[in-house]
Scaffold this motif. Structure first.
Motif, PDB file in Angstrom:
ATOM      1  N   LEU A 127      67.912  14.023  -7.637  1.00  0.00           N
ATOM      2  CA  LEU A 127      68.206  14.555  -8.966  1.00  0.00           C
ATOM      3  C   LEU A 127      69.164  15.745  -8.878  1.00  0.00           C
ATOM      4  O   LEU A 127      70.020  15.939  -9.744  1.00  0.00           O
ATOM      5  N   ALA A 128      68.962  16.575  -7.854  1.00  0.00           N
ATOM      6  CA  ALA A 128      69.753  17.790  -7.666  1.00  0.00           C
ATOM      7  C   ALA A 128      69.623  18.209  -6.207  1.00  0.00           C
ATOM      8  O   ALA A 128      68.717  17.756  -5.500  1.00  0.00           O
ATOM      9  N   ARG A 129      70.547  19.082  -5.775  1.00  0.00           N
ATOM     10  CA  ARG A 129      70.553  19.509  -4.368  1.00  0.00           C
ATOM     11  C   ARG A 129      70.954  20.980  -4.295  1.00  0.00           C
ATOM     12  O   ARG A 129      71.861  21.419  -4.990  1.00  0.00           O
ATOM     13  N   VAL A 164      68.145  21.269   0.346  1.00  0.00           N
ATOM     14  CA  VAL A 164      66.885  20.873  -0.280  1.00  0.00           C
ATOM     15  C   VAL A 164      67.262  19.895  -1.386  1.00  0.00           C
ATOM     16  O   VAL A 164      68.073  20.212  -2.262  1.00  0.00           O
ATOM     17  N   HIS A 165      66.706  18.702  -1.302  1.00  0.00           N
ATOM     18  CA  HIS A 165      66.988  17.630  -2.242  1.00  0.00           C
ATOM     19  C   HIS A 165      65.787  17.486  -3.176  1.00  0.00           C
ATOM     20  O   HIS A 165      64.666  17.265  -2.711  1.00  0.00           O
ATOM     21  N   ALA A 166      66.011  17.613  -4.484  1.00  0.00           N
ATOM     22  CA  ALA A 166      64.970  17.392  -5.485  1.00  0.00           C
ATOM     23  C   ALA A 166      64.998  15.910  -5.850  1.00  0.00           C
ATOM     24  O   ALA A 166      66.049  15.379  -6.214  1.00  0.00           O
ATOM     25  N   GLU A 205      61.824  17.451 -13.936  1.00  0.00           N
ATOM     26  CA  GLU A 205      61.277  16.126 -13.603  1.00  0.00           C
ATOM     27  C   GLU A 205      61.175  15.881 -12.090  1.00  0.00           C
ATOM     28  O   GLU A 205      60.804  14.782 -11.656  1.00  0.00           O
ATOM     29  N   THR A 206      61.448  16.887 -11.270  1.00  0.00           N
ATOM     30  CA  THR A 206      61.341  16.750  -9.813  1.00  0.00           C
ATOM     31  C   THR A 206      59.913  16.373  -9.423  1.00  0.00           C
ATOM     32  O   THR A 206      58.952  17.009  -9.842  1.00  0.00           O
ATOM     33  N   ALA A 213      56.125  18.462  -4.949  1.00  0.00           N
ATOM     34  CA  ALA A 213      56.916  19.276  -5.869  1.00  0.00           C
ATOM     35  C   ALA A 213      56.360  20.690  -6.007  1.00  0.00           C
ATOM     36  O   ALA A 213      57.087  21.597  -6.414  1.00  0.00           O
ATOM     37  N   SER A 214      55.101  20.893  -5.660  1.00  0.00           N
ATOM     38  CA  SER A 214      54.503  22.229  -5.735  1.00  0.00           C
ATOM     39  C   SER A 214      54.950  23.147  -4.601  1.00  0.00           C
ATOM     40  O   SER A 214      54.756  24.360  -4.665  1.00  0.00           O
TER      41      SER A 214
END
Length: 177
Positions: free
Chosen positions: A164-166, A136-138, A60-61, A89-90
């Motif tokens: 969301l995630a890192r 890098v932060h999503a 879902e990033t 996101a790409s």
């Protein structure tokens, strides 16, 4: 002359825990010294951002933010070397010496040198090795609502609500006397 002070905490150990994903580099290695190419010109370096590539982030990033922070800087607040926001996101890889105008509208906010873009390592000569926390932060949004004049702290505040995630890699750098 080594500056005597306690080791600063890793900044992400102080924030709420989020899932992680994979971050690799052809240029920097976790826990290992960086090449002078990634040091600031004031420290005799070439001021070139390292290659970074990431995978395994949440499906879902919607965008990414890339940061580089030195928690060991003798400032009381660390030193922000790079805050690259609104990567689509790409984009899952940044080449060495990335040209930001080729990143689909992404831009850097001012680093603590007062400049937009990557600012290389420059610890005080003779100080212990400094850690450079590349993250890098999503994110769960396509764009953070910040502009190029935003401070790194303001971007970080916004990241707290959208990460969301890192993924993190922590090389080091030292300038010998």
């Amino acid at each position: 002359m080594t500056l005597e002070r306690p080791i600063a905490p890793d900044p992400y150990e102080l924030l709420p825990t989020v899932p992680s994903f994979n971050l690799t580099s052809d240029d920097v290695v976790n826990g290992e010294p960086m090449d002078a190419a990634h040091a600031h010109g004031s420290a005799g370096g070439d001021n070139v951002s390292p290659h970074l590539a990431w995978s395994g982030f949440p499906a879902e990033t919607q965008s990414f933010v890339v940061t580089c922070f030195d928690p060991d800087a003798p400032t009381g607040s660390g030193f922000w070397h790079w805050v690259l926001v609104n990567l689509p996101a790409s984009v899952t890889e940044l080449p060495r010496g990335v040209a930001e105008d080729k990143l689909g509208g992404a831009f850097s906010v001012r680093n603590d040198y007062g400049e937009q873009g990557f600012g290389g390592a420059a610890p005080p000569p003779g100080d212990r090795p400094h850690r450079y926390v590349f993250a890098v932060h999503a994110l769960d949004v396509e764009r953070l609502d910040v502009g190029p004049q935003a401070s790194p702290a303001f971007v970080g505040f916004n990241l707290a609500f959208h990460t969301l995630a890192r993924a993190v890699i922590r090389p080091s750098y030292q300038v010998k006397e």
